[in-house]
Enzyme design. Sequence first.
Site, short mmCIF file in Angstrom:
data_model
loop_
_atom_site.label_atom_id
_atom_site.label_comp_id
_atom_site.label_asym_id
_atom_site.label_seq_id
_atom_site.Cartn_x
_atom_site.Cartn_y
_atom_site.Cartn_z
N ASP A 118 0.85 -1.19 0.00
CA ASP A 118 0.00 0.00 0.00
C ASP A 118 0.88 1.24 0.00
O ASP A 118 1.98 1.21 -0.58
CB ASP A 118 -0.93 -0.05 1.23
CG ASP A 118 -2.26 0.63 0.99
OD1 ASP A 118 -2.25 1.84 0.75
OD2 ASP A 118 -3.31 -0.03 1.05
N HIS A 123 -3.72 6.06 3.51
CA HIS A 123 -4.41 4.85 3.02
C HIS A 123 -3.75 3.57 3.55
O HIS A 123 -4.44 2.65 4.03
CB HIS A 123 -4.38 4.88 1.49
CG HIS A 123 -5.24 3.87 0.81
ND1 HIS A 123 -4.84 2.56 0.63
CD2 HIS A 123 -6.46 3.97 0.24
CE1 HIS A 123 -5.79 1.91 -0.02
NE2 HIS A 123 -6.79 2.74 -0.26
N SER A 178 -11.07 -0.79 -0.88
CA SER A 178 -9.78 -0.78 -0.18
C SER A 178 -9.98 -1.07 1.30
O SER A 178 -9.08 -1.63 1.95
CB SER A 178 -9.13 0.60 -0.28
OG SER A 178 -8.33 0.71 -1.42
#
Lengths: 85, 657
Positions: free
Chosen positions: B32, B101, B432
Amino acid sequence: STTTEIPKQTYIVHMAKSEKPPSYETHSHWYDSSLKSVSDSATTLYTYNTIIHGFSTRLTPKQAQSLESLPGILSVLPELRYQLH
Amino acid sequence: TTRTPEFLGLENNGVFLPESDSMTDVIIGVLDTGVWPESKSFRDTGLGPVPNGWRGVCQLNSSSCNRKLIGARFFSMGYEATLGPIDASKESKSPRDDDGHGTHTSSTAGGSVVEDASLFGYATGTARGMATRARVAVYKVCWIGGCFSSDILAGMEKAIEDGVNVISMSLGGGTSDYHRDSVAIGAFTAMEKGILVSCSAGNSGPSEYTLSNVAPWITTVGAGTLDRDFPAYVSLGNGKNFSGVSLYSGKPLPEDKLVSFIYAGNATNATNGNLCMTGTLLPEVVTGKIVLCDRGINARVQKGEVVKEAGGVGMVLVNTAANGEELVADAHLLPTAAVGQKAGEIIKEYLLTESNPSASIIFGSTKVGIQPSPVVAAFSSRGPNSITPEVLKPDLIAPGVNILAGWSGAVGPTGLTVDNRRSEFNIISGTSMSCPHISGLAALIKSVHPEWSPAAIRSALMTTAYTVYKTGEKLQDISTGKPSTAFDHGAGHVDPASAIDPGLVYDITADDYLNFLCALNYSAPQIYKLAKRNFTCEANKKFSVTDLNYPSFAVVLQTAQSGGGSSGGGSTVVKYTRTLTNVGSPATYKASVSPAAESVKITVEPDSLIFSEKNEKKTYTVSFTANSMPSGTNLFTRLEWSDGKHIVGSPIALSWT
């Protein structure tokens, strides 16, 4: 005359590991030699041993095409850009 | 995350579903945007030494890794080769997460328990990952400019070599054949080494054929809602009120006073001004007003920034048909309420007909117990599978809407450069977010059943997933308000407590997948690229994609005009073979199939399977006899095997092409 630099892009090069000619001591030497045969200046970004057999590098489309025709090369795929979800 | 542990049945009145001692040996690798190691979610209290055999490294300061965050690497050579050297003033050339994220996904999968977590008071509670005692290793492969496949391959290679047990990847890109797709290629090697790879399905819903990461050796995860909401209310000058959502936490609008209200489309000279794109709003028209913006094209939080920059004091964000009634909350920079399409149309009508429209936005507090839940998120990508329609995708859904989890200290909750606020947690939405839920739950199952293959773990998650609410009603799709289908939710919504004891599993070996590739007529070099070894498809063997031992059924039928299958009397017969492995006690399982339609006959042979010992395998065949239907027709039903204690469910999707 003027020279226009042809843009390069990143390619993932898949090699058939078992087809390494015995004259090369290691697979890395073989990969490097294959790459140098189409471009003196190209260098490998990554050499992959587990996930694929091969490497990534920057080439012009014509160099990529030449590389694909060499023995032991399975494919020369343009890099893709992924996005977060 | 807060709320998802209760919602998933991992926690009941403060009591966690027990994690076995071997949980601490399970390692989740997350590819990620990196990690914010100072996040409380990565505290290692109570964890023993790093598992034996761990070969990873910490490319942060050595003090940044610990017994929870056991590895951190970054891969930027592909990124820099294309876009030039990393600008250190904008992003860290290290595993450090400048985006948020990666911290969100990794803490969702394996974060430690953190009390009193919230985003500015919203979604308050005890936050925890799905596998609180698992170890986490992060591989930063995504940068401001995207995630490049050369870096992804390098990251996956290192994760495999380092010794992770689960790989979580909340990213995707287009749809390529498996031998051309770096994620599929990498996932195949991982699968061969016993590593489960969980990927997000994509956020391109609700249109069909929008899935990414559809290789059958990948677990593909769609998104559903929780039973939690963040209400906000829009009051109009005509006395009408509308419900919406918001995560705004700053100075509110005056409660006792209505403010001038304007449609962005009437405050612009640009044709797309209704979308509140950067630089399109006229300050002389907008200043001091609440502005209604339509969703689409640019980021939701950016629309708020655009309104604020133009002098607006509030925003009403309206869904279009693409989003329907799905309300995604954001931590906007100015007072904002997001409302559904129906409310949006009424509000717009008011704005366009009233000479001096006015409004106010009032903010509520976090609410839980919202029903129905889960519902399939509108944005969640949908099937059919465009690469291999005979493999049903997504595999299942998990929570992916308004999820609170850890966040980077380098960026505010909106991710905008002008957002100077900081929060240890953030609430965001996407597949996600659902993907790492499944990654963490897979780690949980791996700890209880360390001998299970990735396919067995996925099977357990899928066959125990649910497709109806406790009321007996079918799961809903928020984009339509109608029952969702297997093309939307796959096998259904994950139910971890049941997945730990599934009774039976559909196992798949690496060679099974290679036979599947033979059935797809892959050439020897194409198979080599995936398997990294020579594999010859036996010349005298008949291969069929329908024989892949998948825990779901996607039956592709052809209309009468084009023929196909073995026809007789206008009907087509298609047979699927499956093998079940007993992972529970000796038992007799009986099959049942709900009728799909009168025109389709489904028979299971044999319809009873007797398992007398653990790991015993039994094979059965499902025959689908179907009359021709118009091209584009889809029917859905479900096959269940039950011993009275377990229900081993498989979705069936029938499609006529």
